[in-house]
Write a protein that holds these residues in place. Structure first.
Motif, PDB file in Angstrom:
ATOM      1  N   TRP A   3      -5.459  -9.032   1.810  1.00  0.00           N
ATOM      2  CA  TRP A   3      -5.206  -8.970   0.367  1.00  0.00           C
ATOM      3  C   TRP A   3      -5.047 -10.368  -0.182  1.00  0.00           C
ATOM      4  O   TRP A   3      -4.257 -11.162   0.295  1.00  0.00           O
ATOM      5  CB  TRP A   3      -3.931  -8.174   0.081  1.00  0.00           C
ATOM      6  CG  TRP A   3      -4.156  -6.703   0.237  1.00  0.00           C
ATOM      7  CD1 TRP A   3      -4.005  -5.949   1.350  1.00  0.00           C
ATOM      8  CD2 TRP A   3      -4.595  -5.801  -0.786  1.00  0.00           C
ATOM      9  NE1 TRP A   3      -4.313  -4.657   1.106  1.00  0.00           N
ATOM     10  CE2 TRP A   3      -4.677  -4.530  -0.205  1.00  0.00           C
ATOM     11  CE3 TRP A   3      -4.922  -5.948  -2.140  1.00  0.00           C
ATOM     12  CZ2 TRP A   3      -5.062  -3.404  -0.907  1.00  0.00           C
ATOM     13  CZ3 TRP A   3      -5.310  -4.842  -2.850  1.00  0.00           C
ATOM     14  CH2 TRP A   3      -5.382  -3.588  -2.237  1.00  0.00           C
ATOM     15  N   ILE A   6      -5.254 -10.610  -6.885  1.00  0.00           N
ATOM     16  CA  ILE A   6      -6.126  -9.740  -7.671  1.00  0.00           C
ATOM     17  C   ILE A   6      -6.396 -10.410  -9.003  1.00  0.00           C
ATOM     18  O   ILE A   6      -5.489 -10.738  -9.743  1.00  0.00           O
ATOM     19  CB  ILE A   6      -5.484  -8.366  -7.883  1.00  0.00           C
ATOM     20  CG1 ILE A   6      -5.312  -7.669  -6.530  1.00  0.00           C
ATOM     21  CG2 ILE A   6      -6.324  -7.514  -8.812  1.00  0.00           C
ATOM     22  CD1 ILE A   6      -4.719  -6.290  -6.622  1.00  0.00           C
ATOM     23  N   ASP A  35     -11.201 -14.433  -5.320  1.00  0.00           N
ATOM     24  CA  ASP A  35     -10.089 -13.502  -5.521  1.00  0.00           C
ATOM     25  C   ASP A  35     -10.464 -12.101  -5.043  1.00  0.00           C
ATOM     26  O   ASP A  35     -11.569 -11.847  -4.578  1.00  0.00           O
ATOM     27  CB  ASP A  35      -9.690 -13.451  -6.992  1.00  0.00           C
ATOM     28  CG  ASP A  35      -8.850 -14.653  -7.395  1.00  0.00           C
ATOM     29  OD1 ASP A  35      -8.586 -15.507  -6.527  1.00  0.00           O
ATOM     30  OD2 ASP A  35      -8.465 -14.743  -8.571  1.00  0.00           O
ATOM     31  N   THR A  36      -9.489 -11.189  -5.195  1.00  0.00           N
ATOM     32  CA  THR A  36      -9.709  -9.770  -4.936  1.00  0.00           C
ATOM     33  C   THR A  36      -9.821  -9.044  -6.263  1.00  0.00           C
ATOM     34  O   THR A  36      -9.045  -9.306  -7.183  1.00  0.00           O
ATOM     35  CB  THR A  36      -8.546  -9.174  -4.118  1.00  0.00           C
ATOM     36  OG1 THR A  36      -8.500  -9.817  -2.839  1.00  0.00           O
ATOM     37  CG2 THR A  36      -8.709  -7.681  -3.925  1.00  0.00           C
ATOM     38  N   LYS A  78     -13.946  -6.548   3.986  1.00  0.00           N
ATOM     39  CA  LYS A  78     -14.192  -6.922   2.589  1.00  0.00           C
ATOM     40  C   LYS A  78     -13.892  -5.794   1.615  1.00  0.00           C
ATOM     41  O   LYS A  78     -13.451  -6.043   0.481  1.00  0.00           O
ATOM     42  CB  LYS A  78     -15.655  -7.374   2.426  1.00  0.00           C
ATOM     43  CG  LYS A  78     -15.954  -7.991   1.063  1.00  0.00           C
ATOM     44  CD  LYS A  78     -17.368  -8.531   1.030  1.00  0.00           C
ATOM     45  CE  LYS A  78     -17.686  -9.175  -0.315  1.00  0.00           C
ATOM     46  NZ  LYS A  78     -16.881 -10.390  -0.559  1.00  0.00           N
ATOM     47  N   THR A  88     -11.529  -1.818  -3.736  1.00  0.00           N
ATOM     48  CA  THR A  88     -11.166  -3.230  -3.811  1.00  0.00           C
ATOM     49  C   THR A  88     -12.179  -4.046  -3.025  1.00  0.00           C
ATOM     50  O   THR A  88     -12.656  -3.626  -1.964  1.00  0.00           O
ATOM     51  CB  THR A  88      -9.753  -3.489  -3.253  1.00  0.00           C
ATOM     52  OG1 THR A  88      -9.698  -3.114  -1.881  1.00  0.00           O
ATOM     53  CG2 THR A  88      -8.707  -2.711  -4.048  1.00  0.00           C
ATOM     54  N   ASP A  90     -12.619  -7.938  -1.501  1.00  0.00           N
ATOM     55  CA  ASP A  90     -11.931  -9.194  -1.189  1.00  0.00           C
ATOM     56  C   ASP A  90     -12.888 -10.374  -1.235  1.00  0.00           C
ATOM     57  O   ASP A  90     -14.099 -10.242  -1.045  1.00  0.00           O
ATOM     58  CB  ASP A  90     -11.301  -9.116   0.208  1.00  0.00           C
ATOM     59  CG  ASP A  90     -10.040  -8.270   0.218  1.00  0.00           C
ATOM     60  OD1 ASP A  90      -9.515  -7.965  -0.861  1.00  0.00           O
ATOM     61  OD2 ASP A  90      -9.588  -7.903   1.328  1.00  0.00           O
ATOM     62  N   ASN A  91     -12.280 -11.556  -1.468  1.00  0.00           N
ATOM     63  CA  ASN A  91     -13.001 -12.835  -1.361  1.00  0.00           C
ATOM     64  C   ASN A  91     -14.343 -12.785  -2.093  1.00  0.00           C
ATOM     65  O   ASN A  91     -15.417 -12.918  -1.504  1.00  0.00           O
ATOM     66  CB  ASN A  91     -13.216 -13.192   0.111  1.00  0.00           C
ATOM     67  CG  ASN A  91     -13.642 -14.630   0.305  1.00  0.00           C
ATOM     68  OD1 ASN A  91     -13.397 -15.482  -0.558  1.00  0.00           O
ATOM     69  ND2 ASN A  91     -14.285 -14.921   1.425  1.00  0.00           N
TER      70      ASN A  91
END
Length: 282
Positions: A3, A6, A35-36, A78, A88, A90-91
């Protein structure tokens, strides 16, 4: 799943998600590189059995991730599907931008909601603004050097209260806003925004006027006196009153010494002769 932070999410919706079981014709989400981000699924009633997300950017559907409640969840570093069906990512990278579609069914095979398409846009991170105060003329400067000449909007807050919302001046690749304030005391925040993303900087500033400075110094001095400790007496304290010294009495010599000779006896007091007795007559 790792995480991260966000990023800011902005939705452009043709309907409010509060209307359960209704599809959205257009949902737009904005994320920041690195970011996420969260792609929302529509609200639904009942118990879900299967929810899946697909990437439909290239015109063909590519499965991103599927969650089925009677089987172990698929592992992905991810992507992750939450219990409410949202996805969601990630990255974030530029290649993550595009169109995503979500559908869900209950155990009997009935659709939980109509298929919904979410458009994801990925933006460069805005640089953090710099706050510079000038106590002499009570002015505050917020400046930033963005990587491009994109137009920015700035908002100034003092102690979490909105103060100024204005357009900046742009010169030599630097955006600068100058605010003239009646008081530069408190917590200030400069927030910049562009294309649905934001960045900010906070700073505690204490620019006191001459009278306020004197009052502060007087208060500090008074507070210092209250907390100053009196000197403590030494461990072996001297009594408050010293005992009166006894007066020395002069020595009384019992014998007087004469120089050059042996001591002489003390003279005896003269003896009184007895009275004569008178002769008796014949």
């Amino acid at each position: 799943m790792k995480w991260g932070t966000i990023s800011l999410i902005t939705f452009l919706m043709a309907f409010p998600f509060g209307l359960k079981g209704v599809a959205s014709s257009s949902v737009e989400v904005h994320g920041i590189l690195g970011d996420t981000v969260l792609l929302p699924a529509p609200e639904f009633t009942g118990t879900p059995f299967r929810i899946q997300w697909l990437n439909v950017t290239s015109g063909k559907s590519t499965l991103i991730l599927r969650k089925q409640w009677n089987t172990p969840s698929e592992d992905s570093e991810k992507y992750n599907i939450l219990n409410n069906g949202s996805l969601t990512i990630d990255n974030l990278v530029k290649e993550d931008a595009g169109n995503y579609k979500v559908d869900g069914h209950n155990k009997s095979g009935a659709a939980l909601f109509k298929e919904t398409t979410v458009t994801l846009k990925v933006h460069d991170r805005l640089p953090q603004p710099l706050l510079i105060e000038n106590c002499s003329d009570k002015s505050l400067i917020c400046q930033v050097e963005p990587s491009s000449s994109q137009k920015l909007k700035v908002t100034l807050f003092q102690n979490n209260k909105l103060k100024i919302n204005q357009e900046p001046n742009h010169a030599n690749g630097t955006w600068r806003w100058t605010f003239q304030q009646s008081s530069l005391v408190g917590k200030f925040k400069c927030e910049i925004a562009s294309d649905h993303i934001k960045n900010q900087n906070e700073k505690e500033i204490n620019c006191l006027g001459p009278d306020q400075e004197k009052e502060l110094q007087a208060w500090i001095a008074n507070d210092d006196l209250k907390h100053r400790k009196l000197p403590q007496p030494p461990v072996h304290a001297v009594p408050n009153q010293a005992p009166q010294q006894q007066q020395r009495l002069p020595l009384v010599r019992s014998e007087q010494h004469q120089p050059g000779g042996p001591p002489q006896p003390c003279p005896r007091p003269p003896q009184r002769k007895p009275p004569r007795r008178m002769k008796e007559g014949p």
